[in-house]
Design an enzyme around this catalytic site. Structure first.
Site, PDB file in Angstrom:
ATOM      1  N   ASP A  68       0.802  -1.208   0.070  1.00  0.00           N
ATOM      2  CA  ASP A  68      -0.064  -0.107  -0.063  1.00  0.00           C
ATOM      3  C   ASP A  68       1.086   1.244  -0.026  1.00  0.00           C
ATOM      4  O   ASP A  68       0.484   2.537   0.830  1.00  0.00           O
ATOM      5  CB  ASP A  68      -1.146   0.107   1.205  1.00  0.00           C
ATOM      6  CG  ASP A  68      -1.998  -1.057   1.124  1.00  0.00           C
ATOM      7  OD1 ASP A  68      -1.857  -2.117   0.379  1.00  0.00           O
ATOM      8  OD2 ASP A  68      -2.866  -1.123   1.910  1.00  0.00           O
TER       9      ASP A  68
ATOM     10  N   HIS B 204     -10.406   0.593  -2.929  1.00  0.00           N
ATOM     11  CA  HIS B 204     -11.835   0.753  -2.509  1.00  0.00           C
ATOM     12  C   HIS B 204     -12.842   1.222  -3.561  1.00  0.00           C
ATOM     13  O   HIS B 204     -12.470   2.111  -4.269  1.00  0.00           O
ATOM     14  CB  HIS B 204     -12.033   1.443  -1.326  1.00  0.00           C
ATOM     15  CG  HIS B 204     -11.365   0.938  -0.041  1.00  0.00           C
ATOM     16  ND1 HIS B 204     -11.307  -0.481   0.347  1.00  0.00           N
ATOM     17  CD2 HIS B 204     -10.309   1.644   0.681  1.00  0.00           C
ATOM     18  CE1 HIS B 204     -10.515  -0.598   1.118  1.00  0.00           C
ATOM     19  NE2 HIS B 204      -9.841   0.493   1.834  1.00  0.00           N
TER      20      HIS B 204
ATOM     21  N   ASP C 240      -4.540  -0.979  -1.908  1.00  0.00           N
ATOM     22  CA  ASP C 240      -5.776  -0.940  -1.150  1.00  0.00           C
ATOM     23  C   ASP C 240      -6.448  -0.428  -2.395  1.00  0.00           C
ATOM     24  O   ASP C 240      -6.418   0.850  -2.906  1.00  0.00           O
ATOM     25  CB  ASP C 240      -5.524   0.251   0.049  1.00  0.00           C
ATOM     26  CG  ASP C 240      -6.695   0.086   0.911  1.00  0.00           C
ATOM     27  OD1 ASP C 240      -7.007  -1.242   1.115  1.00  0.00           O
ATOM     28  OD2 ASP C 240      -6.818   1.029   1.911  1.00  0.00           O
TER      29      ASP C 240
ATOM     30  N   LYS D 185      -6.968  -5.206  -3.084  1.00  0.00           N
ATOM     31  CA  LYS D 185      -7.832  -5.550  -1.947  1.00  0.00           C
ATOM     32  C   LYS D 185      -8.714  -4.556  -1.608  1.00  0.00           C
ATOM     33  O   LYS D 185      -8.326  -3.332  -1.686  1.00  0.00           O
ATOM     34  CB  LYS D 185      -6.708  -6.068  -1.017  1.00  0.00           C
ATOM     35  CG  LYS D 185      -5.570  -5.136  -0.343  1.00  0.00           C
ATOM     36  CD  LYS D 185      -4.827  -5.395   0.645  1.00  0.00           C
ATOM     37  CE  LYS D 185      -4.116  -4.558   1.234  1.00  0.00           C
ATOM     38  NZ  LYS D 185      -4.770  -3.262   1.819  1.00  0.00           N
TER      39      LYS D 185
ATOM     40  N   CYS E 132      -2.031  -2.532   7.536  1.00  0.00           N
ATOM     41  CA  CYS E 132      -1.990  -3.390   6.350  1.00  0.00           C
ATOM     42  C   CYS E 132      -0.671  -4.148   6.648  1.00  0.00           C
ATOM     43  O   CYS E 132      -0.663  -5.497   6.094  1.00  0.00           O
ATOM     44  CB  CYS E 132      -2.285  -2.637   5.182  1.00  0.00           C
ATOM     45  SG  CYS E 132      -3.907  -2.306   5.038  1.00  0.00           S
TER      46      CYS E 132
ATOM     47  N   HIS F 137     -10.663   6.889   1.309  1.00  0.00           N
ATOM     48  CA  HIS F 137      -9.181   6.847   0.709  1.00  0.00           C
ATOM     49  C   HIS F 137      -9.012   5.567  -0.271  1.00  0.00           C
ATOM     50  O   HIS F 137      -9.918   4.739  -0.393  1.00  0.00           O
ATOM     51  CB  HIS F 137      -8.282   6.494   1.896  1.00  0.00           C
ATOM     52  CG  HIS F 137      -8.726   5.211   2.408  1.00  0.00           C
ATOM     53  ND1 HIS F 137      -9.630   5.016   3.537  1.00  0.00           N
ATOM     54  CD2 HIS F 137      -7.836   4.015   2.462  1.00  0.00           C
ATOM     55  CE1 HIS F 137      -9.586   3.667   3.756  1.00  0.00           C
ATOM     56  NE2 HIS F 137      -8.800   3.008   3.161  1.00  0.00           N
TER      57      HIS F 137
END
Ligand code: VGL
Ligand code: ZN
Length: 205
Positions: free
Chosen positions: A9, A49, A47, A106, A151, A81
């Site tokens: 990340d 989302h 990351d 993820k 993470c 974020h």
């Protein structure tokens, strides 16, 4: 035994100017760049989302830092974020990307977070990282990136639990430290789980 670096990340939203700033987070870039040539394999996680992700405080009309239950799993709420395909989700500029052979996305499921690069927080779904690593078996894992207390922590704990010899490169990681002591706590948890805590200088030789 091949050496695999997992870059966790290293994304704009976790840099000090991002939406979920990790203090000094961008300073891991130089350390990671220096380390990359020493590895046989380099993998990164992002990351990733969807807009309106269940971990976003805005969705619940609550404040970041509050804790709710999301799909039966305790969830800390965060500022919006790392929304897919936005600037915040891109790698921090300056990160050398040409050695990155595989990216694990993820946190894409709207209702479940995923701190670990291996499994979602409910341990319901695998990301495919373990399957990918099994194609380059045997390998030992070196973990670097953001954030030490989320993470990086959960990726390292899952790696060790899956049986990988796991190293955490301390100075190539930075913590959010919502509560003081979170970083130290995370490092202790990883050490207790059998992860080896090392410094980049130990590897650059
Ligand atoms: C992370 C909080 C929320 C991390 C990701 O990369 O450590 N932390 N989403
Ligand atoms: Zn996230």
């Amino acid at each position: 035994m091949s050496k695999t670096l997992i870059i966790v990340d290293v994304q704009n939203d976790f840099s000090p100017s991002g939406a979920l700033p990790v203090p000094d987070g961008d300073s891991v870039v130089a350390v990671i760049n220096r380390l990359m040539p020493y590895f046989d394999h380099v993998i990164a996680t992002q990351d990733w989302h969807p807009a309106g992700h269940g971990s976003f405080a805005s969705v619940h009309h609550q404040s970041p830092g509050e804790i709710i239950e999301l799909n039966g799993v305790e969830q800390i709420l965060w500022p919006d974020h790392c929304v897919q395909s936005t600037w915040g989700a891109e790698f921090i500029p300056g990160l050398t990307t040409d050695k990155i052979e595989h990216i694990v996305y993820k946190g894409s499921h709207p209702d479940i977070d995923s701190y670990s690069g291996f499994f979602d927080n409910g341990k319901q779904q695998a990301t495919g990282l373990n399957d990918y690593l099994n194609t380059i078996h045997p390998c030992e894992l070196y973990i670097a990136g953001l954030a030490t207390d989320y993470c990086v922590l959960f990726t390292a704990l899952d790696a060790a639990a899956l049986g990988f010899k796991t190293y955490v490169i301390q100075d190539a990681c930075r913590a959010v430290n919502l509560n003081s002591g979170d970083e130290e706590n995370a490092l202790n948890q990883m050490a207790e789980a059998g992860c080896h805590l090392v410094c980049s200088a130990d590897l650059l030789c």
